[in-house]
Design an enzyme around this catalytic site. Structure first.
Site, PDB file in Angstrom:
ATOM      1  N   ARG A  99       9.854   5.541  -3.092  1.00  0.00           N
ATOM      2  CA  ARG A  99      10.242   6.452  -4.169  1.00  0.00           C
ATOM      3  C   ARG A  99      11.699   6.858  -4.056  1.00  0.00           C
ATOM      4  O   ARG A  99      12.168   7.173  -2.967  1.00  0.00           O
ATOM      5  CB  ARG A  99       9.424   7.737  -4.123  1.00  0.00           C
ATOM      6  N   ARG A 104      -0.238   5.614  16.391  1.00  0.00           N
ATOM      7  CA  ARG A 104      -0.015   6.944  15.828  1.00  0.00           C
ATOM      8  C   ARG A 104      -0.818   7.991  16.581  1.00  0.00           C
ATOM      9  O   ARG A 104      -1.753   7.649  17.316  1.00  0.00           O
ATOM     10  CB  ARG A 104      -0.337   6.982  14.332  1.00  0.00           C
ATOM     11  N   ARG A 131       0.834  -1.211   0.000  1.00  0.00           N
ATOM     12  CA  ARG A 131       0.000   0.000   0.000  1.00  0.00           C
ATOM     13  C   ARG A 131       0.865   1.255   0.000  1.00  0.00           C
ATOM     14  O   ARG A 131       0.431   2.306  -0.460  1.00  0.00           O
ATOM     15  CB  ARG A 131      -0.885   0.032   1.265  1.00  0.00           C
TER      16      ARG A 131
HETATM   17  N1  UDP Z   1       3.312   0.761   7.860  1.00  0.00           N
HETATM   18  C1  UDP Z   1       4.491   0.691   8.540  1.00  0.00           C
HETATM   19  N2  UDP Z   1       5.009   1.813   9.095  1.00  0.00           N
HETATM   20  C2  UDP Z   1       4.396   3.006   9.007  1.00  0.00           C
HETATM   21  C3  UDP Z   1       3.185   3.097   8.300  1.00  0.00           C
HETATM   22  C4  UDP Z   1       2.657   1.947   7.746  1.00  0.00           C
HETATM   23  O1  UDP Z   1       5.073  -0.394   8.656  1.00  0.00           O
HETATM   24  O2  UDP Z   1       4.916   3.987   9.560  1.00  0.00           O
HETATM   25  C5  UDP Z   1       2.756  -0.479   7.288  1.00  0.00           C
HETATM   26  C6  UDP Z   1       1.879  -1.230   8.283  1.00  0.00           C
HETATM   27  O3  UDP Z   1       2.058  -2.601   8.073  1.00  0.00           O
HETATM   28  C7  UDP Z   1       0.501  -0.816   7.869  1.00  0.00           C
HETATM   29  C8  UDP Z   1       0.647  -0.753   6.366  1.00  0.00           C
HETATM   30  O4  UDP Z   1       1.948  -0.207   6.169  1.00  0.00           O
HETATM   31  O5  UDP Z   1      -0.449  -1.768   8.266  1.00  0.00           O
HETATM   32  C9  UDP Z   1      -0.388   0.098   5.667  1.00  0.00           C
HETATM   33  O6  UDP Z   1      -0.377   1.404   6.211  1.00  0.00           O
HETATM   34  P1  UDP Z   1      -1.516   2.451   5.925  1.00  0.00           P
HETATM   35  O7  UDP Z   1      -1.015   3.766   6.356  1.00  0.00           O
HETATM   36  O8  UDP Z   1      -1.981   2.278   4.526  1.00  0.00           O
HETATM   37  O9  UDP Z   1      -2.642   1.950   6.940  1.00  0.00           O
HETATM   38  P2  UDP Z   1      -4.021   2.644   7.358  1.00  0.00           P
HETATM   39  O10 UDP Z   1      -3.842   4.123   7.198  1.00  0.00           O
HETATM   40  O11 UDP Z   1      -5.063   2.025   6.496  1.00  0.00           O
HETATM   41  O12 UDP Z   1      -4.164   2.257   8.782  1.00  0.00           O
END
Ligand code: UDP
Length: 377
Positions: free
Chosen positions: A176, A280, A172
């Protein structure tokens, strides 16, 4: 003849988009939701002039022209671009993984140097065909970034080891070799001005909506009301968990209104170490550049700490756990769902109805496609 053509269970984005299309096609529509609010998990509530994303941050982004055009009818979008930062034990890194991240991690300056370092770490780990999230992550960005920015965050968020999670989850995130820290590869991005609730209100305008109604608790009364039912709740709950419960992750939010105008200087800060219990912190005002709708600076701020937990019956489900085991179980529920369509005209849609890690635009696209399929007949 039944009173409604469509009963829509769930006033989230799938339900609202389908309802809007059905009503526009002249159908008689009733929307119900067990919550007292519309919008499902995109619901926003105004606190101290700030639109607080009560069920987690939602940043609208899409590459789908049709979806973008569709949502414009119900809201004006600001030009917010998501540029989250990662806090690893007090060290700050830029997300998604880009040249700023690589520079901070390794001191590299050029894309060639960054690429060489990633390739070196990938080779040292001996990964050729990534089979799980850990291998996929190391193969994309190397071991250092995996250890500091991915491993613990992912294990906190999913409550599972990275080796047990599907690789697609980490895909996801863009990687880059440019100094571009836009979290999404999307042609269109923004936040609806005035909040998501207002947008969904507009989608549902003129449509009968009943809130605080639990469909599963009043099934007989509601089943007979409509020719067809669009069900957007969890598919396993609909069937009384008869094949066992699908796994979900739930999230608990600790919201605070603070007497300061700037808590963390960014809308999203991820805490990527294992020791910090939250995943977060969202500071909602930055989704709207710290200003109210008249352009005035907001004196206070609202923050939300997110704590991830395993879902159990009675909790709010947020994320489907799309691993093999759950995929196989969902497939069985999906077949029950098809039989339910054949016998009772029930259609399952949305993140919970289809047990898919859908983004908002994908939910809307799915609802529009389903509406087209059903309404043009
Ligand atoms: N992820 C990570 N570190 C980060 C942000 C995301 O390892 O700082 C990984 C983590 O496995 C997460 C996935 O990337 O479940 C997808 O993140 P996304 O931000 O798309 O999740 P959402 O916003 O849907 O919770």
């Amino acid at each position: 003849m039944k009173k409604y053509d469509y009963l829509i269970v769930g006033a989230g984005l799938y339900g609202a988009a389908f309802a809007e299309r059905a009503a526009a096609a002249g159908k008689r529509v009733l929307v119900i939701d067990r919550r007292g609010t519309i919008g499902g998990n995109v619901y926003t509530e105004k606190i101290a002039g700030i639109h607080v994303h009560k069920y987690g941050a939602h940043i609208f982004h899409t590459n789908d022209d049709r979806v973008w055009k569709y949502v414009q009818r119900f809201a004006r979008f600001n030009n917010f671009i998501n540029t989250p930062v990662a806090n690893y034990k007090g060290e700050i890194y830029s997300l998604p993984f880009n040249m700023f991240t690589f520079n901070k991690m390794w001191g590299v300056v050029t894309p060639q140097e960054a690429e060489a370092e990633i390739a070196r770490q990938r080779q040292a780990a001996g990964i050729t065909e990534p089979a799980n999230l850990e291998e996929q992550a190391i193969s994309l960005v190397g071991t250092d970034i995996y250890e500091k920015l991915i491993k613990d965050y992912t294990e906190k968020q999913w409550g599972r080891e990275c080796r047990e999670l599907p690789a697609f989850i980490i895909k996801r995130l863009p990687v880059r070799l440019t100094y571009n820290n836009n979290y999404f590869n999307a042609n269109y991005q923004g936040i609806p001005i005035g909040g998501y609730t207002k947008m969904v209100e507009k989608m549902l305008s003129g449509i009968e909506v009943r809130l605080g109604v639990d469909y599963l608790g009043a099934r007989e009364a509601y089943e007979g009301l409509a020719e067809r039912i669009i069900y957007t709740g969890p598919i396993d709950e609909y069937f009384g968990y008869c094949l066992g419960a699908l796994q979900y992750r739930s999230v608990r939010f600790e919201n605070e209104l603070l007497d300061t105008d700037n808590f963390q200087g960014n809308a999203v800060v991820n805490y990527t170490d294992a020791e910090t219990p939250w995943t977060r912190i969202i500071e909602h005002k930055w989704f709207e550049f710290g200003k109210d709708e008249d352009g005035n600076d907001l004196p206070k701020t609202v923050i939300s700490r997110e704590y991830s937990s395993e879902w159990k019956v009675g909790d709010e489900p947020y994320y489907p756990v799309n691993d093999e085991l759950n995929g196989a179980l969902y497939e069985k529920y999906r077949q029950l769902g098809e039989a339910e369509f054949a016998s009772k005209g029930v259609i399952f849609g949305g993140r919970l109805g289809q047990y898919r890690y859908f983004d908002m635009d994908q939910v809307i696209a799915a609802a529009l496609a389903k509406a087209e399929e059903l309404l043009n007949k």
